[in-house]
Design an enzyme around this catalytic site. Structure first.
Site, PDB file in Angstrom:
ATOM      1  N   GLY A 249      78.546  21.208  79.118  1.00 11.64           N
ATOM      2  CA  GLY A 249      79.786  20.454  78.966  1.00 11.64           C
ATOM      3  C   GLY A 249      79.661  18.941  78.923  1.00 11.64           C
ATOM      4  N   GLU A 294      73.396  24.483  81.457  1.00 10.66           N
ATOM      5  CA  GLU A 294      73.433  24.985  80.077  1.00 10.66           C
ATOM      6  C   GLU A 294      73.991  23.963  79.101  1.00 10.66           C
ATOM      7  OE1 GLU A 294      74.588  29.615  81.075  1.00 10.66           O
ATOM      8  OE2 GLU A 294      76.159  28.169  80.631  1.00 10.66           O
ATOM      9  N   PRO A 295      73.354  22.833  78.941  1.00 14.25           N
ATOM     10  CA  PRO A 295      73.869  21.869  77.963  1.00 14.25           C
ATOM     11  C   PRO A 295      73.598  22.325  76.533  1.00 14.25           C
ATOM     12  CG  PRO A 295      71.830  21.068  78.935  1.00 14.25           C
ATOM     13  CD  PRO A 295      72.146  22.372  79.627  1.00 14.25           C
ATOM     14  N   GLY A 296      74.566  22.156  75.668  1.00  8.43           N
ATOM     15  CA  GLY A 296      74.381  22.493  74.253  1.00  8.43           C
ATOM     16  C   GLY A 296      74.623  21.256  73.411  1.00  8.43           C
ATOM     17  N   ARG A 297      75.889  20.821  73.406  1.00  7.92           N
ATOM     18  CA  ARG A 297      76.303  19.699  72.579  1.00  7.92           C
ATOM     19  C   ARG A 297      75.433  18.455  72.809  1.00  7.92           C
ATOM     20  NH1 ARG A 297      81.701  18.971  70.844  1.00  7.92           N
ATOM     21  NH2 ARG A 297      82.403  20.395  72.466  1.00  7.92           N
ATOM     22  N   ARG A 334      85.760  21.152  62.521  1.00  3.99           N
ATOM     23  CA  ARG A 334      86.220  20.615  63.809  1.00  3.99           C
ATOM     24  C   ARG A 334      87.451  19.720  63.691  1.00  3.99           C
ATOM     25  NH1 ARG A 334      83.718  17.894  67.003  1.00  3.99           N
ATOM     26  NH2 ARG A 334      84.263  18.897  68.950  1.00  3.99           N
ATOM     27  N   TYR A 338      90.396  21.029  65.890  1.00  6.62           N
ATOM     28  CA  TYR A 338      90.685  20.245  67.108  1.00  6.62           C
ATOM     29  C   TYR A 338      91.103  18.803  66.837  1.00  6.62           C
ATOM     30  CZ  TYR A 338      86.975  23.635  68.497  1.00  6.62           C
ATOM     31  OH  TYR A 338      86.175  24.730  68.663  1.00  6.62           O
ATOM     32  N   CYS A 365      90.445  24.735  48.949  1.00  3.88           N
ATOM     33  CA  CYS A 365      91.806  24.781  48.442  1.00  3.88           C
ATOM     34  C   CYS A 365      92.795  24.858  49.576  1.00  3.88           C
ATOM     35  CB  CYS A 365      91.957  25.972  47.520  1.00  3.88           C
ATOM     36  SG  CYS A 365      91.248  25.629  45.929  1.00  3.88           S
ATOM     37  N   GLU A 366      92.860  23.790  50.346  1.00  7.08           N
ATOM     38  CA  GLU A 366      93.873  23.745  51.391  1.00  7.08           C
ATOM     39  C   GLU A 366      94.005  22.319  51.897  1.00  7.08           C
ATOM     40  OE1 GLU A 366      92.744  26.793  54.220  1.00  7.08           O
ATOM     41  OE2 GLU A 366      93.511  25.526  55.821  1.00  7.08           O
TER      42      GLU A 366
HETATM   43  N1  LLP Z   1      77.770  27.477  78.735  1.00  9.30           N
HETATM   44  C1  LLP Z   1      78.868  28.194  78.430  1.00  9.30           C
HETATM   45  C2  LLP Z   1      79.182  29.415  79.165  1.00  9.30           C
HETATM   46  C3  LLP Z   1      79.722  27.750  77.396  1.00  9.30           C
HETATM   47  O1  LLP Z   1      80.805  28.441  77.117  1.00  9.30           O
HETATM   48  C4  LLP Z   1      79.396  26.568  76.684  1.00  9.30           C
HETATM   49  C5  LLP Z   1      80.245  26.107  75.591  1.00  9.30           C
HETATM   50  C6  LLP Z   1      78.228  25.872  77.029  1.00  9.30           C
HETATM   51  C7  LLP Z   1      77.436  26.352  78.069  1.00  9.30           C
HETATM   52  C8  LLP Z   1      77.773  24.626  76.324  1.00  9.30           C
HETATM   53  O2  LLP Z   1      78.665  23.592  76.458  1.00  9.30           O
HETATM   54  P1  LLP Z   1      78.300  22.158  75.827  1.00  9.30           P
HETATM   55  O3  LLP Z   1      77.201  21.576  76.642  1.00  9.30           O
HETATM   56  O4  LLP Z   1      77.914  22.372  74.436  1.00  9.30           O
HETATM   57  O5  LLP Z   1      79.563  21.382  75.947  1.00  9.30           O
HETATM   58  N2  LLP Z   1      83.444  24.778  69.480  1.00  9.30           N
HETATM   59  C9  LLP Z   1      83.817  23.743  70.430  1.00  9.30           C
HETATM   60  C10 LLP Z   1      82.978  23.799  71.678  1.00  9.30           C
HETATM   61  C11 LLP Z   1      83.067  25.126  72.391  1.00  9.30           C
HETATM   62  C12 LLP Z   1      82.196  25.179  73.590  1.00  9.30           C
HETATM   63  C13 LLP Z   1      82.111  26.565  74.096  1.00  9.30           C
HETATM   64  N3  LLP Z   1      81.269  26.751  75.226  1.00  9.30           N
HETATM   65  C14 LLP Z   1      83.679  22.385  69.760  1.00  9.30           C
HETATM   66  O6  LLP Z   1      83.334  22.327  68.579  1.00  9.30           O
HETATM   67  O7  LLP Z   1      83.958  21.365  70.380  1.00  9.30           O
END
Ligand code: LLP
Length: 441
Positions: A249, A294-297, A334, A338, A365-366
């Site tokens: 997050g 669990e960082p992703g973004r 996105r 959002y 087409c939107e």
């Molecule tokens: N762990 C869990 C259980 C999650 O649900 C998520 C993201 C993460 C880790 C990773 O979070 P991050 O570090 O990436 O913030 N599609 C949306 C974001 C959805 C995130 C869903 N869960 C967007 O484009 O902003």
């Protein structure tokens, strides 16, 4: 390193990504194309890994949340960096396994995992499954029993922390499809339920409060609430959590409204969280849990840039100017989903001052097919190469073939060289699974 180090403007006045001229990339690979800077991704993985070593004696594991960007190459990088991954579907799991990822370092999430996904997870002996419903616990216990194994699990709990972010990406509010609430007793009830299962070994808890969060206090509060809950459970059910997975997050920079964080700032997020866990462990006389994040973004977001070619330009006098590109909501949904904001540049004229505000439209087409609205740009011309920054997370992974457009390929840039990590689609790919029944022929 800071987030801008991946991007430079070179002597030709062109945008450079990871040491490569964006115009050269566009010429060589075509547009639209997702470009990823490998060094940035590795650096962020190391930042989190080192922070756990430095502030927590290495008693934990970084998982890359692969929903942000899943492809075999990114799992290969995570493997080399010695971190784990989290997966949320059979598809992500399959991709990780196919990339040779160590199954023991895979955690699986999902509020409605399919039986076939659970079977795939068990058959590959993945390290941990984060259970999110009573039904799932029952099914998983049975599947594990059938295989004569005991599966490590966590329970997803919902500490009720509100983080300031778009409501669709907040996940740990009481009204959420995810997890068991602490406040209404569901988390405790689920703990008792899982503890009775012979083929499940409960290691602890998971929570994830949302995405694109900048307030440290939200993470601290969540960690404190989870530790308080662990103390209650220890007292009531004699179960002491060994593992605490605090989710991802951490926010990233998209445009002028967001702070530009450095790796040291991300380390600081983690340190604050760790300090809170240590203080609570002492307060409640709990063991220090094995800490999973669990960082992703924040690992891939700013590592990515999408390059497009400008096509049609339409000016509606006194109202708006649309600059259309060869991509759109099919490669980046996105804004449509959002109203997310992005920074947009002309990669071939990166030094020129911005003289107008335009809306960047896609080719679908939107009318809602927009990438950015009212963003400053130099006066764009057809043929210019447009760069949209910070598209590494949740762009490719949320792309679609809407209007039967191609999902763009992705390339990885390293030391001034670029290679495909996802090849371009072809028209045959688009029709590969189509079937015309005999009676329609
Ligand atoms: N762990 C869990 C259980 C999650 O649900 C998520 C993201 C993460 C880790 C990773 O979070 P991050 O570090 O990436 O913030 N599609 C949306 C974001 C959805 C995130 C869903 N869960 C967007 O484009 O902003």
């Amino acid at each position: 390193m800071n987030e801008r180090d991946t991007l430079k403007i070179n002597k030709k006045g062109h945008l450079e990504i990871g040491g490569m001229d964006a115009v050269d990339i566009a010429n060589k690979f075509g547009t639209p194309v997702y470009v990823f800077d490998e060094a940035y991704i590795r650096n962020m993985m190391r930042t989190y890994k080192n922070a756990i070593v430095k502030h927590y004696g290495g008693n934990g594991l970084v998982l890359y949340a692969s929903k942000a960007f899943s492809c075999m190459a990114v799992y290969a990088i995570a493997k080399q960096e010695g971190i784990g991954v989290d997966v949320v579907s059979g598809g992500e799991l399959y991709t990780a396994i196919k990339a040779g990822f160590d199954a023991q370092k895979i955690y699986m999430h999902g509020n409605n995992k399919l039986v076939s996904e659970l079977e795939l997870a068990l058959d590959n002996k993945i390290g941990n499954i984060v259970v999110d419903s009573f039904r799932e616990a029952d099914i998983l216990n049975k599947l594990a029993a059938d295989r004569g194994i005991v599966q490590n699990v966590l329970i997803r709990i919902n500490p009720g922390v509100e983080a300031h972010t778009h409501s669709f990406v907040q996940t740990a509010r009481t009204d959420s499809k995810f997890g068991f609430s602490v406040s209404d007793g569901a988390a405790e009830e689920m703990t008792a339920h899982v503890l009775e299962k012979k083929n499940l070994k409960l290691l602890g808890y998971h929570c994830h409060i949302g995405s694109q969060i900048f307030e440290k206090q939200s993470f601290v509060l969540a960690a404190q609430k989870v530790m308080d809950f662990c103390a209650v459970i220890k007292q009531k059910l004699c179960f002491e959590a060994e593992t605490l997975n605090i989710g991802g997050g951490f926010g990233v920079w998209y445009n002028g409204e967001d702070p530009k964080l450095k790796p040291a700032d991300y380390e600081d997020y983690l340190k604050c969280l760790i300090d809170a866990i240590k203080a609570k462990a002492e307060e409640h006389a709990l063991k220090l849990p094995y800490l999973v994040i669990e960082p992703g973004r924040s690992i891939v977001g700013e590592a990515g840039v999408t390059l497009y070619t400008v096509g049609a330009i339409k000016e509606i006098a006194g109202i708006k100017k649309y600059v259309a590109v060869d991509g759109g909501m099919f490669d980046n949904p996105r804004y449509a989903l959002y109203q997310s904001k992005y920074t947009v540049m002309l990669a071939n004229r990166a030094n020129e001052p911005c003289t107008e505000k335009v809306s960047v439209a896609g080719k679908c087409c939107e009318s809602g097919d927009l990438i950015a609205v009212d963003v400053p740009l130099p006066k764009a011309e057809s043929g210019d190469i447009m760069a949209v920054l910070t598209t590494g997370a949740y762009n490719y992974s949320m792309a679609s073939n809407y209007n039967r457009n191609f999902i763009p390929p992705a390339i990885l840039v390293k030391d001034g060289k670029a290679e495909y990590i996802i090849k371009p689609q072809t028209y045959d790919d688009l029709t590969r699974n189509d079937v015309v029944p005999e009676y329609l022929k």
